[in-house]
Design a protein around this motif. Structure first.
Motif, mmCIF file in Angstrom:
data_model
loop_
_atom_site.group_PDB
_atom_site.id
_atom_site.type_symbol
_atom_site.label_atom_id
_atom_site.label_comp_id
_atom_site.label_asym_id
_atom_site.label_seq_id
_atom_site.Cartn_x
_atom_site.Cartn_y
_atom_site.Cartn_z
ATOM 1 N N ILE A 185 -66.405 -59.881 19.473
ATOM 2 C CA ILE A 185 -67.023 -61.214 19.518
ATOM 3 C C ILE A 185 -67.488 -61.744 18.489
ATOM 4 O O ILE A 185 -68.717 -60.479 18.764
ATOM 5 N N SER A 186 -68.257 -62.758 17.991
ATOM 6 C CA SER A 186 -69.006 -63.591 17.212
ATOM 7 C C SER A 186 -70.332 -63.567 18.105
ATOM 8 O O SER A 186 -70.385 -63.366 19.577
ATOM 9 N N PRO A 187 -71.671 -63.153 17.280
ATOM 10 C CA PRO A 187 -72.893 -62.851 17.774
ATOM 11 C C PRO A 187 -72.879 -64.207 18.518
ATOM 12 O O PRO A 187 -73.635 -64.436 18.977
ATOM 13 N N GLU A 188 -72.262 -65.438 17.652
ATOM 14 C CA GLU A 188 -72.898 -66.738 18.228
ATOM 15 C C GLU A 188 -72.091 -67.026 19.776
ATOM 16 O O GLU A 188 -72.279 -67.296 20.525
ATOM 17 N N THR A 189 -70.715 -66.286 19.738
ATOM 18 C CA THR A 189 -70.342 -66.326 21.308
ATOM 19 C C THR A 189 -70.821 -65.759 22.534
ATOM 20 O O THR A 189 -71.021 -65.784 23.239
ATOM 21 N N VAL A 190 -71.234 -64.276 21.427
ATOM 22 C CA VAL A 190 -72.346 -63.642 22.448
ATOM 23 C C VAL A 190 -73.717 -64.722 23.179
ATOM 24 O O VAL A 190 -74.181 -64.906 24.266
ATOM 25 N N ARG A 191 -73.956 -65.269 22.086
ATOM 26 C CA ARG A 191 -74.986 -65.879 22.622
ATOM 27 C C ARG A 191 -75.266 -67.454 23.681
ATOM 28 O O ARG A 191 -75.912 -67.554 24.494
ATOM 29 N N ASP A 192 -73.723 -67.701 23.728
ATOM 30 C CA ASP A 192 -73.761 -68.778 23.980
ATOM 31 C C ASP A 192 -73.129 -68.153 25.774
ATOM 32 O O ASP A 192 -73.326 -69.032 27.097
ATOM 33 N N VAL A 193 -71.923 -66.767 25.906
ATOM 34 C CA VAL A 193 -72.104 -65.963 27.012
ATOM 35 C C VAL A 193 -73.836 -65.775 28.454
ATOM 36 O O VAL A 193 -73.630 -65.916 29.049
ATOM 37 N N ARG A 194 -74.552 -65.486 26.796
ATOM 38 C CA ARG A 194 -75.882 -65.176 27.593
ATOM 39 C C ARG A 194 -76.638 -66.561 27.714
ATOM 40 O O ARG A 194 -77.320 -66.852 28.616
ATOM 41 N N ASN A 195 -76.296 -68.097 27.790
ATOM 42 C CA ASN A 195 -76.919 -68.672 27.539
ATOM 43 C C ASN A 195 -75.960 -69.321 28.983
ATOM 44 O O ASN A 195 -76.728 -70.245 30.192
ATOM 45 N N ARG A 196 -75.012 -69.543 28.963
ATOM 46 C CA ARG A 196 -74.287 -69.631 29.975
ATOM 47 C C ARG A 196 -74.637 -68.994 31.319
ATOM 48 O O ARG A 196 -74.917 -69.325 32.376
#
Length: 315
Positions: A185-196
């Motif tokens: 997945i994209s790094p931005e998606t990972v960022r969103d997962v982490r923030n969630r």
């Protein structure tokens, strides 16, 4: 390697340019004194991939041979190269030709993402998505597509998000790119997962999806007008906001800050000024300008979404 080839041995069939050659463009090329760049030919079929106008100009000059660079790929890849070549330089393809080409590429390369096909055919990813929906073979069986960066990503990012959440839970020190590479997945998606995960939310549920089937984890949304900017027309609003940023030492006295200010300042001109610019663009350049404007708009949209995400993080 460039070689000289007999013009009579070449085929001009299967061109993405359905209207044929432009006689005025051929005539203009025929009187050029400097040697024209070599044309590109598909070696297995001897079909001209790129350079049909140069070929006709050589014939008009009375030449029997022409300089050629060979392409040895498949016929479908040869067509893709023909489209890409006629979008990025020379006399641009018409919008209708680019859409027809994109539809054909969707059929021959269904595993390519909308953004990937858009970059080749010179139309917007959203237009490719619309064309794909009309094509019965446009959806990939395994539910994944190859993105513009060459990486394979699933159309449904739920599994990638689930895997990313497990990786983050097991090793919080992993970088966004390390997790993105493993989870596809994209790094931005990972960022969103982490923030969630930090907020105790479900990391699999997505807030939205970018056009073209490529999950970025953050849904495009309207960026709120800064409260310090008065409610005047759009051009004045932008100019006022940029003026306030220009006075900020944190931006004025750093190289990156000055670069950002220069980029933002371009967008402070009014629509009336844009109208004057648009009217003066030569007809043969309009297709390329439209393509570049669309690409720039998408880039700025992504910048806006990511910056708004950082605003939310720091709130």
């Amino acid at each position: 390697m460039v070689v000289e080839v007999e013009i009579d041995s070449l085929s001009t069939a299967d061109s993405p340019r359905t209207s044929g050659v432009d006689p005025d463009h051929v005539a203009a090329l025929a009187v050029v004194q400097t040697p024209l760049p070599p044309i590109t030919v598909h070696r297995p079929t001897m079909r001209v991939i790129d350079g049909l106008h140069r070929l006709r100009a050589a014939e008009l000059r009375g030449q029997r041979k022409i300089a050629v660079k060979y392409f040895d790929g498949t016929e479908t890849d040869a067509f893709v190269l023909a489209v890409e070549s006629n979008v990025t330089h020379g006399l641009p393809l018409t919008t209708a030709d680019r859409k027809r080409a994109a539809t054909r590429i969707i059929g021959s390369h269904p595993q390519w993402s909308d953004r990937m096909i858009a970059s080749v055919s010179g139309i917007a990813p959203g237009t490719v998505a619309d064309l794909r929906r009309r094509e019965p073979g446009g959806v990939v069986a395994d539910g994944s597509r190859i993105g513009h960066d060459g990486r394979v990503r699933p159309l449904n990012g739920a599994e990638g998000r689930r895997l990313a959440s497990e990786l983050i839970a097991q090793n919080p020190g992993l970088s966004l790119r390390q997790v993105a590479r493993v989870a596809s997945i994209s790094p931005e998606t990972v960022r969103d997962v982490r923030n969630r995960m930090k907020r105790g939310e479900d990391p699999v549920a997505r807030r939205g999806r970018q056009p073209g089937g490529e999950d970025h984890g953050i849904a495009p949304r309207a960026v709120r007008r800064p409260s310090a900017v008065p409610g005047r027309d759009a051009a004045e609003d932008r100019a006022a906001a940029v003026k306030r940023l220009t006075a900020d030492p944190a931006l004025r006295f750093s190289e990156i800050g000055r670069t950002l200010l220069r980029l933002l300042n371009i967008h402070t001109i009014s629509m009336e000024e844009w109208d004057r610019i648009i009217d003066k663009v030569p007809p043969h350049c309009r297709g390329v300008v439209a393509y570049l404007a669309g690409e720039s708009a998408e880039t700025w949209t992504e910048v806006a979404v990511r910056m708004q995400g950082k605003v939310a993080e720091s709130a």
